[in-house]
Design an enzyme around this catalytic site. Structure first.
Site: not given
Length: 436
Positions: A327-329, A331, A427
């Site tokens: 997720e985010c970082g 990802y 994501t």
């Protein structure tokens, strides 16, 4: 029966978090059990709440969650004496389009739970106008009840007197006035406050804030203004599917942004969670059936992540047979490279083709509704997921199969689709809840 209050303000940056922490610790010091919540998607503040109260805090969000989910989460306050919900941004600030049970505004939570609002007002650069602002907030929306205000950063006794008189004339209670006090200022960085676990002096800072607020605010009057509250039934719980039975969760200063309610829901569904530290060059647990890399600050630790060969090799081996999600970082770390704010390019895990850069920062912020075009751990094609995106990275390349069709809160399709390649998915948004 608990006493419920919402701590809000006309805008961000006026002292909501500091007042919430100070009230929570001051009442705890007086022998009361205090339960905190965070209205909205901010994933940093709950850790501060836990440090102040000794009880886990979770996010409650009217855009992403329905009333049953919110009722389930706040029911943990049933055995508390005082329940505080800290708001996000200004009291009525949310998105333009309604979500599951509201727009994400703090006012939604205040009305839904029937808790009166304590406003933090910063009257810097004004005097009587502060009363006009408070009166406007009081009268803006039926169903949202104002308990009173706490003034923050008053310049002088004369300044305080002018503001108090105007508020009294408007029929608004003033619980106290706080002079400027640099010693209780919480340090910040680009995604908000520096995380609680990174501040070794956080306990002392909260103690000083509690002492200062108890000296200047009528704690008994604030408590009397709270609403008596008993939790409604929330039997349905959260609509959350764990990504696996045994989850290897990256957890350290670079991988720390995970919603507490998600971890609780995974455990409640029978999942086991084992943590590992990429910064300590640890690989995911080989006995796990899924690996999850949450968000955080990989850009501040990119060089160390790039040098952590055991972590990156172990992650690659894991992904040969089992799913890995970021997720985010997280990802970004699954991608091929991350360029830091100084323009230095660091090699990442290379499980996805994503490449990101912080050299030219661009803020990405807002709620996200994703419909999966490919499966990810715990969710099949077609699943609708609600989350929140907040980062400053720029996409250099995102060549893999899109994971989802992602919309912002207005329904506009956005470019941050997430990716899938083999067993790896990622994501930019942090998952909050699934659509029922």
């Amino acid at each position: 029966m608990a006493a419920g209050l919402v701590i809000s303000a006309p805008a961000s940056g006026v002292g909501k978090t500091t007042l919430t922490l100070a009230l929570a610790r001051a009442w705890r010091n007086r022998g009361l059990n205090v339960q905190c919540f965070k209205s909205g998607p901010d994933y940093i503040d709950p850790a501060f709440h836990a440090a102040a109260t000794g009880r886990a805090s979770v996010n409650i969000d009217s855009w992403a969650m329905d009333r049953a989910e919110i009722a389930h989460l706040v029911s943990r306050g049933a055995n508390a004496d005082v329940v505080l919900a800290e708001g996000s941004m200004g009291l009525f600030d949310g998105v333009a389009a309604r979500g599951v049970s509201g727009t994400g505004a703090t006012a939604d939570i205040a009305e839904m739970l029937g808790w009166p609002v304590v406003l933090v007002i910063d009257p810097s650069g004004q005097a009587q106008t502060a009363a006009a602002i408070a009166a406007g907030l009081r009268d803006y929306r039926a169903g949202v009840r104002l308990a009173g205000v706490v003034l923050n950063r008053v310049a002088s006794p004369r300044h305080e007197d002018l503001v108090r008189r105007a508020l009294n004339n408007a029929g608004i209670a003033v619980f106290g006035a706080l002079p400027r006090h640099a010693e209780i200022s919480l340090p910040k960085r680009h995604l908000g406050l520096v995380q609680a676990e990174e501040q070794v002096e956080i306990g002392k800072l909260i103690d000083e804030a509690a002492r200062f607020v108890a000296e200047h605010v009528d704690l008994e009057a604030v408590l009397r203004a709270a609403a008596s509250w008993s939790p409604q039934s929330g039997e349905n719980g959260l609509n959350v599917t764990p990504p696996g039975q045994r989850i290897a969760l990256a957890r350290d200063a670079a991988f720390s942004f995970v919603y507490p309610h998600m971890l609780e829901a995974w455990r409640a569904a029978g999942a086991e969670i084992s943590t590992f530290s990429p910064l300590a060059d640890e690989a995911p647990d080989a006995s796990a059936d899924v690996c999850w890399l949450p968000g955080g600050y990989p850009e501040l630790h990119a060089g160390k992540i790039a040098a952590s060969a055991r972590f990156r090799d172990g992650l690659r081996v894991f992904a040969e047979t089992r799913p890995v999600h970021g997720e985010c970082g997280g990802y970004m770390v699954l991608g091929i490279a991350l360029t830091d704010a100084d323009g230095v390019r660091h090699e990442m895990a290379g499980l996805l083709g994503l490449e990101t850069s912080f050299a030219k920062r661009r803020m990405h912020l807002g709620y996200r509704l994703a419909e999966l075009a490919a499966p990810m751990p715990g969710h099949q094609v077609g699943a609708r997921l609600r989350g929140h995106e907040f980062h400053y990275s720029t996409i250099i390349a995102q060549p893999d199969t899109p994971l989802a069709v992602v919309h912002d809160a207005t329904g506009t399709v956005i470019a941050e689709t997430g990716s899938r390649r083999g067993q790896a998915t990622g994501t930019f948004f942090h998952l909050i809840a699934e659509d029922r």
